[in-house]
Design a protein around this motif. Structure first.
Motif, short mmCIF file in Angstrom:
data_model
loop_
_atom_site.label_atom_id
_atom_site.label_comp_id
_atom_site.label_asym_id
_atom_site.label_seq_id
_atom_site.Cartn_x
_atom_site.Cartn_y
_atom_site.Cartn_z
N ARG A 64 37.31 34.11 45.33
CA ARG A 64 36.44 34.74 44.33
C ARG A 64 36.80 36.23 44.20
O ARG A 64 35.99 37.10 44.54
CB ARG A 64 34.97 34.57 44.73
N PRO A 65 37.99 36.55 43.73
CA PRO A 65 38.34 37.96 43.55
C PRO A 65 37.67 38.53 42.31
O PRO A 65 37.43 37.82 41.33
CB PRO A 65 39.86 37.93 43.40
N ALA A 66 37.34 39.80 42.37
CA ALA A 66 36.77 40.51 41.22
C ALA A 66 37.29 41.94 41.25
O ALA A 66 37.75 42.43 42.29
CB ALA A 66 35.24 40.49 41.26
N LEU B 143 45.09 36.54 38.92
CA LEU B 143 44.07 36.19 39.91
C LEU B 143 42.90 35.43 39.30
O LEU B 143 42.06 34.92 40.04
CB LEU B 143 43.53 37.47 40.57
N HIS B 144 42.83 35.40 37.96
CA HIS B 144 41.65 34.87 37.27
C HIS B 144 40.40 35.61 37.78
O HIS B 144 39.38 34.99 38.12
CB HIS B 144 41.50 33.37 37.49
N ALA B 145 40.52 36.93 37.81
CA ALA B 145 39.46 37.75 38.40
C ALA B 145 38.61 38.39 37.32
O ALA B 145 39.15 39.04 36.40
CB ALA B 145 40.07 38.85 39.27
N PRO B 146 37.28 38.25 37.37
CA PRO B 146 36.42 39.00 36.46
C PRO B 146 36.60 40.50 36.65
O PRO B 146 36.82 40.98 37.78
CB PRO B 146 35.01 38.56 36.88
N GLU C 291 38.18 37.02 28.06
CA GLU C 291 37.33 36.00 28.70
C GLU C 291 37.00 36.33 30.16
O GLU C 291 36.11 35.72 30.74
CB GLU C 291 38.02 34.63 28.62
N LEU C 292 37.70 37.31 30.75
CA LEU C 292 37.39 37.73 32.11
C LEU C 292 36.63 39.05 32.16
O LEU C 292 36.38 39.59 33.24
CB LEU C 292 38.69 37.88 32.92
N TRP D 223 33.92 29.88 41.81
CA TRP D 223 32.67 30.62 41.96
C TRP D 223 31.52 29.60 42.07
O TRP D 223 30.75 29.42 41.14
CB TRP D 223 32.47 31.57 40.79
N HIS D 224 31.50 28.92 43.20
CA HIS D 224 30.46 27.93 43.49
C HIS D 224 30.35 26.91 42.37
O HIS D 224 29.27 26.63 41.84
CB HIS D 224 29.11 28.64 43.72
N GLY D 225 31.51 26.35 42.04
CA GLY D 225 31.55 25.29 41.04
C GLY D 225 31.85 25.76 39.63
O GLY D 225 32.06 24.93 38.74
N GLN D 226 31.87 27.05 39.42
CA GLN D 226 32.19 27.59 38.10
C GLN D 226 33.58 28.22 38.11
O GLN D 226 34.02 28.77 39.12
CB GLN D 226 31.19 28.69 37.70
N THR D 227 34.24 28.13 36.97
CA THR D 227 35.47 28.90 36.82
C THR D 227 35.10 30.36 36.57
O THR D 227 33.96 30.66 36.17
CB THR D 227 36.29 28.40 35.64
N PRO D 228 36.02 31.30 36.82
CA PRO D 228 35.73 32.70 36.53
C PRO D 228 35.33 32.92 35.07
O PRO D 228 34.44 33.72 34.78
CB PRO D 228 37.03 33.42 36.87
N GLU D 229 35.99 32.21 34.18
CA GLU D 229 35.68 32.37 32.76
C GLU D 229 34.26 31.91 32.44
O GLU D 229 33.53 32.55 31.68
CB GLU D 229 36.70 31.60 31.91
#
Length: 571
Positions: A228-230, A253-256, A272-273, A361-367
């Motif tokens: 879960r990188p941000a 990283l698909h990081a928000p 989208e991030l 992210w606990h079952g969610q994609t970063p997007e």
């Protein structure tokens, strides 16, 4: 009649005769020649008795001088020039009161990392060294007064030292962490004839500030293993021109990514991030706390970005900043002292392909997480009585062309803008570094001058409240004198609006926040600046028409705006 001693100027009684031009070059010429050789085009400031050698030399140079009406505003203008252009802002100051009056403006530049070279005059050399000769403007140690608001301070005692000292100061100003640098030149050094030949060239290159190799490797190891990188992008990301690597790393990283107010524009608003700039909303704070690796680039994780120090990350932090004093100042981290652009470039090169762990992210994609979080933020706003405020900010955004730069004072509109303003292709500038009043209008003035110097469209927008507007109202004379295309929006609520709101929230009543103020429209018109008063509903049309006009203009809106409810008080 006895001739005046070296460095002396005629007294007040002889002022009407006017000083004659020197037969030979002097120290002032060396100053302007060096600045020109370094690439300076513009100087801001106000003349003063001990600085007259500087200003006489300006008459023999290609430098364009913009005279403000208050030295603090000259500093803000040089700051705005630098922010708008990426070039070094240059400021000429008189001695004593003039120099001291600039300090609040310099604090903003210092806190925000804006490169400036400040040339301050000084009393003649014979008065230095703690002797109290009773000279006009004399201070015990003038440059010591600037020590808290500039990167360094220099006193030049010989004309031959001027070119190298200014070249060194310029180099220091542009080297990360960037900031203002103070150079003092005594009156007699500016005025006395010199044997030094004209300055033919000057070179100033920023010092390299790359990250340490072992720290990059460790950061990459953390990031490739993260689930879960941000990322938080602060003002240093913009100053380091780190935008392309920030985007690339976020995608890899698909990081928000959330931007601080100073970092506004470092990451695409509608990506989208992108969590945009909602750092003051608890829903965004929750995301950052939940990250197992939080990358903080170009930010101290200070008061606003940390949601008023309520954010408590549960994962590991990688903090990148050019200013070593920032690192770990608000929590333990893998501190990487480096220019943000160089650091993110190195990280991006070292990160290859997909991360080892697929982000979850606990079952969610970063997007999905970003989309849901922004929806929660908007739902929170929907639940409050903020229709007027949200429409007002949306109408300003709709009126401002995508590429126009905007300059915001410390006012309720700006506090909204910190969170909701999409800067698009323009740049967002505010005074959140030091947080003093009066930045917006003179900053925009300097920005407009700078854009014109680069052959770009020079129309800019300044936004102030009625309280902060009074700090810089005299600069209406400056924009009129130079016919600068600055549109100044003054939101008049009859007082220090945010302080009123804070005090009513904390104590049930406000004290000393209400202000008598002028008729801003009539006042602007008295300076020869066109002005109009409109209702909040008419702001879009008024701004669009003002942007299409020539020269300066003022738009006044009399309304009481509220802030969205804080989310940090219950945590």
């Amino acid at each position: 009649m006895t001739a005046p001693k070296s460095g002396a100027l005629p007294g007040a009684g002889a002022a009407h005769a006017g000083p004659s031009k020197p037969a030979v070059r002097n120290g002032g010429d060396l100053v302007v020649e060096t600045l020109s050789a370094l690439g300076a085009t513009t100087v801001f400031g106000i003349p003063g008795q001990h600085a007259l050698g500087l200003f006489d030399a300006l008459s023999r140079s290609p430098l364009h001088f913009v005279s403000s009406r208050v030295e603090n505003n000259s500093a803000f203008a040089a700051d705005g020039f630098s922010r708008a252009t990426g070039d070094v802002g240059v400021l000429f100051l008189s001695t004593g009161p003039g120099a001291l009056t600039s300090l609040a403006g310099l604090q903003e530049a210092y806190a925000t990392g804006v490169p400036m070279v400040v040339i301050a005059s000084q009393i003649p050399l014979e008065g230095l060294g703690a002797r109290r000769k009773g000279m006009l403007h004399q201070l015990d140690d003038q440059k010591a007064s600037a020590a808290n608001v500039t990167k360094s301070q220099r006193l030049i005692q010989h004309a031959s030292g001027i070119p190298s000292a200014i070249q060194d100061a310029w180099t220091e100003a542009i080297s990360s962490p960037q900031g203002p640098v103070w150079v003092e030149v005594p009156q007699n050094v500016l005025l006395d004839p010199i044997m030094v030949p004209p300055v033919e060239d000057a070179l100033a290159e920023a010092f390299d500030n790359p990250p340490r190799t072992e720290l990059v490797k460790e950061a990459v190891r953390w990031l490739t293993e993260a689930k879960r990188p941000a990322i938080i992008a602060g003002g240093g990301a913009r100053r380091g021109k780190a935008e392309p690597w920030l985007l690339s790393i976020a995608k890899k990283l698909h990081a928000p990514v959330v931007c601080s107010p100073g970092g506004n524009g470092a990451f695409p608003w509608n990506h989208e991030l992108s969590l945009q700039s909602w750092v003051e909303d608890r829903y965004v704070t929750d995301v950052l706390e939940e990250a197992d690796v939080l990358v903080v680039v170009g930010s101290s994780l200070g008061e606003v970005t940390s949601n008023y120090f309520t954010m408590e990350p549960r994962g590991r932090i990688i903090q990148i900043d050019a200013e070593p004093r920032v690192l770990e100042s608000n929590g333990p981290a893998l501190g990487i002292r480096a220019d943000a652009g160089q650091a993110l470039h190195a990280l991006d090169d070292a990160l290859s392909g997909e991360p080892r762990n697929r982000p979850d992210w606990h079952g969610q994609t970063p997007e999905q997480l970003v989309k849901d979080t922004l929806a929660k933020v908007q739902a929170r706003l929907d639940s409050q009585d903020l229709a007027k405020e949200r429409a007002f900010m949306a109408d300003i955004r709709a009126a401002v062309p995508d590429a126009m730069q905007t300059f915001w004072d410390m006012t309720i509109s700006a506090y909204w803008a910190w969170s909701c303003w999409d800067s698009r292709q323009g740049q967002f500038h505010s005074a959140q570094g030091a947080g003093g009043l009066g930045f917006g209008f003179p900053g925009a003035l300097g920005g407009s001058v700078g854009l014109a110097s680069q052959g770009k469209s020079a129309r800019v927008l300044a936004v102030s409240g009625d309280g902060s507007a009074m700090y810089s109202i005299s600069e209406l004379a400056t924009v009129r004198q130079h016919n600068l295309p600055v549109t100044w929006l003054i939101v008049d609520d009859g007082g220090y609006g945010i302080l009123r709101e804070y005090m009513e929230g904390a104590f049930g009543q406000a004290t000393a926040t209400e202000l008598a103020r002028p008729d801003f429209v009539a006042l602007a018109e008295s300076f020869g600046v066109p002005a109009r008063r409109v209702a909040p509903e008419g702001i879009r049309t008024a701004l669009e028409e003002s942007f299409a006009a020539e020269g300066p203009n003022v738009v006044v809106v009399e309304t009481l705006l509220k802030m969205f409810a804080p989310t940090h008080l219950d945590n």
